[in-house]
Scaffold this motif. Structure first.
Motif, PDB file in Angstrom:
ATOM      1  N   GLN A   1      -4.844  -5.129  11.052  1.00  0.00           N
ATOM      2  CA  GLN A   1      -4.427  -6.141  12.026  1.00  0.00           C
ATOM      3  C   GLN A   1      -3.876  -7.406  11.336  1.00  0.00           C
ATOM      4  OE1 GLN A   1      -7.838  -6.781  14.549  1.00  0.00           O
ATOM      5  NE2 GLN A   1      -7.602  -4.805  15.586  1.00  0.00           N
ATOM      6  N   ASN A   2      -3.166  -7.192  10.251  1.00  0.00           N
ATOM      7  CA  ASN A   2      -2.533  -8.276   9.493  1.00  0.00           C
ATOM      8  C   ASN A   2      -3.519  -9.313   8.956  1.00  0.00           C
ATOM      9  OD1 ASN A   2       0.138  -7.299   9.789  1.00  0.00           O
ATOM     10  ND2 ASN A   2       0.261  -8.203  11.851  1.00  0.00           N
ATOM     11  N   ASP A   3      -4.784  -8.937   8.852  1.00  0.00           N
ATOM     12  CA  ASP A   3      -5.804  -9.866   8.349  1.00  0.00           C
ATOM     13  C   ASP A   3      -5.855  -9.738   6.823  1.00  0.00           C
ATOM     14  OD1 ASP A   3      -7.944 -11.484   7.836  1.00  0.00           O
ATOM     15  OD2 ASP A   3      -9.193 -10.700   9.454  1.00  0.00           O
ATOM     16  N   VAL A   4      -4.979 -10.470   6.137  1.00  0.00           N
ATOM     17  CA  VAL A   4      -4.872 -10.393   4.686  1.00  0.00           C
ATOM     18  C   VAL A   4      -6.104 -10.988   4.017  1.00  0.00           C
ATOM     19  CG1 VAL A   4      -3.516 -11.096   2.677  1.00  0.00           C
ATOM     20  CG2 VAL A   4      -2.357 -10.460   4.802  1.00  0.00           C
ATOM     21  N   ALA A   5      -6.609 -12.081   4.569  1.00  0.00           N
ATOM     22  CA  ALA A   5      -7.777 -12.751   3.973  1.00  0.00           C
ATOM     23  C   ALA A   5      -8.984 -11.820   3.955  1.00  0.00           C
ATOM     24  CB  ALA A   5      -8.111 -14.018   4.739  1.00  0.00           C
TER      25      ALA A   5
ATOM     26  N   LYS B   1       0.125  -5.604  -0.926  1.00  0.00           N
ATOM     27  CA  LYS B   1       1.081  -4.540  -0.665  1.00  0.00           C
ATOM     28  C   LYS B   1       1.299  -4.438   0.845  1.00  0.00           C
ATOM     29  CE  LYS B   1       0.383  -1.798  -4.832  1.00  0.00           C
ATOM     30  NZ  LYS B   1       0.143  -0.441  -5.384  1.00  0.00           N
ATOM     31  N   PRO B   2       2.246  -3.643   1.265  1.00  0.00           N
ATOM     32  CA  PRO B   2       2.520  -3.566   2.706  1.00  0.00           C
ATOM     33  C   PRO B   2       1.304  -3.176   3.548  1.00  0.00           C
ATOM     34  CG  PRO B   2       4.307  -2.572   1.470  1.00  0.00           C
ATOM     35  CD  PRO B   2       3.242  -2.898   0.473  1.00  0.00           C
ATOM     36  N   ALA B   3       0.479  -2.256   3.039  1.00  0.00           N
ATOM     37  CA  ALA B   3      -0.656  -1.796   3.839  1.00  0.00           C
ATOM     38  C   ALA B   3      -2.014  -2.049   3.193  1.00  0.00           C
ATOM     39  CB  ALA B   3      -0.508  -0.297   4.141  1.00  0.00           C
TER      40      ALA B   3
END
Length: 228
Positions: A41-45, A103-105
């Motif tokens: 869910q785009n939660d990079v942190a 990375k992208p995923a």
């Protein structure tokens, strides 16, 4: 005089510093490990924190495998693995992120982890994991029966001979002397054949029979009759 005291103090301080460093070095293990986590869910942190946690868990497992002297993928390692990774922070002295990449995923990190071996080893001991591995590594046990002993001095001579073979005999457990025969339980270094060879080379004993099992070896020797 003051100069001598200063030099002595400096040497003593240097010696103690080296000793402390050596002690601390043996109590820790430094490892460079990689960690990764999927980005949800785009939660990079959050993915970054999970990647760091993954790296620390890998470091703990590698240190555990080193202490237990078995590979991480060994079946005997799995019970310890399921318990140790529940509290990875407990065994991490400190860590430093050397590199990280989004990375992208997924998110990937390279981490330098310093593991507290003292705490880890103590807990492994308390949980019984180290004892299990050590038990499996014990030396072979030889059950030695020697017949044809005419007198008690023959028994004592044999016992002293076994004690003197320090390169082969590791321990001699309680033994007994009966009518013309003696019974020994011996922990050996190497194999039973070496012990048999040592006995026969004395010229006083002849190897009669033997039986090799999974955890012990039975040997029967016959004391030769001494020439008049």
């Amino acid at each position: 005089m003051r100069r001598f005291l200063f030099i002595s103090f400096f040497v003593l301080t240097l010696f103690l510093s080296v000793c402390v460093y050596a002690q601390d070095d043996s109590a820790i293990l430094s490892l460079d490990v990689e960690g990764s986590a999927d980005i949800s869910q785009n939660d990079v942190a959050r993915a970054r924190e999970e990647a760091i946690q993954d790296a620390m868990e890998k470091a703990i497992l590698e240190a555990t495998a080193k202490l237990m002297s078995i590979p991480v993928n060994d079946d005997r390692f799995q019970p310890a693995k399921s318990i140790i990774i529940d509290e990875p922070d407990k065994y991490v002295n400190n860590y430093k992120i050397v590199a990280e990449m989004k990375k992208p995923a997924s998110y990937e990190v390279n981490v330098h982890v310093v593991v507290d071996l003292v705490s880890l080893k103590n807990d492994l001991n308390k949980m019984g994991f180290l004892q299990v591995v050590q038990t499996e590594k014990t030396s072979p046990i030889v059950l030695l029966d020697v017949k044809g002993l005419k007198k008690y001095s023959d028994f004592l001579r044999l016992k002293e001979f076994l004690k003197s073979r320090t390169k082969i005999v590791k321990n001699i457990y309680p033994c007994r002397f009966e009518w013309q025969q003696a019974h020994f339980e011996i922990e050996i270094i190497g194999d039973a054949q070496s012990l048999a060879d040592e006995l026969t080379q004395t010229g006083r004993y002849a190897f009669e029979s033997g039986k090799i099992g999974k955890n012990q070896i039975e040997m029967t020797c016959l004391q030769k009759k001494e020439e008049e």
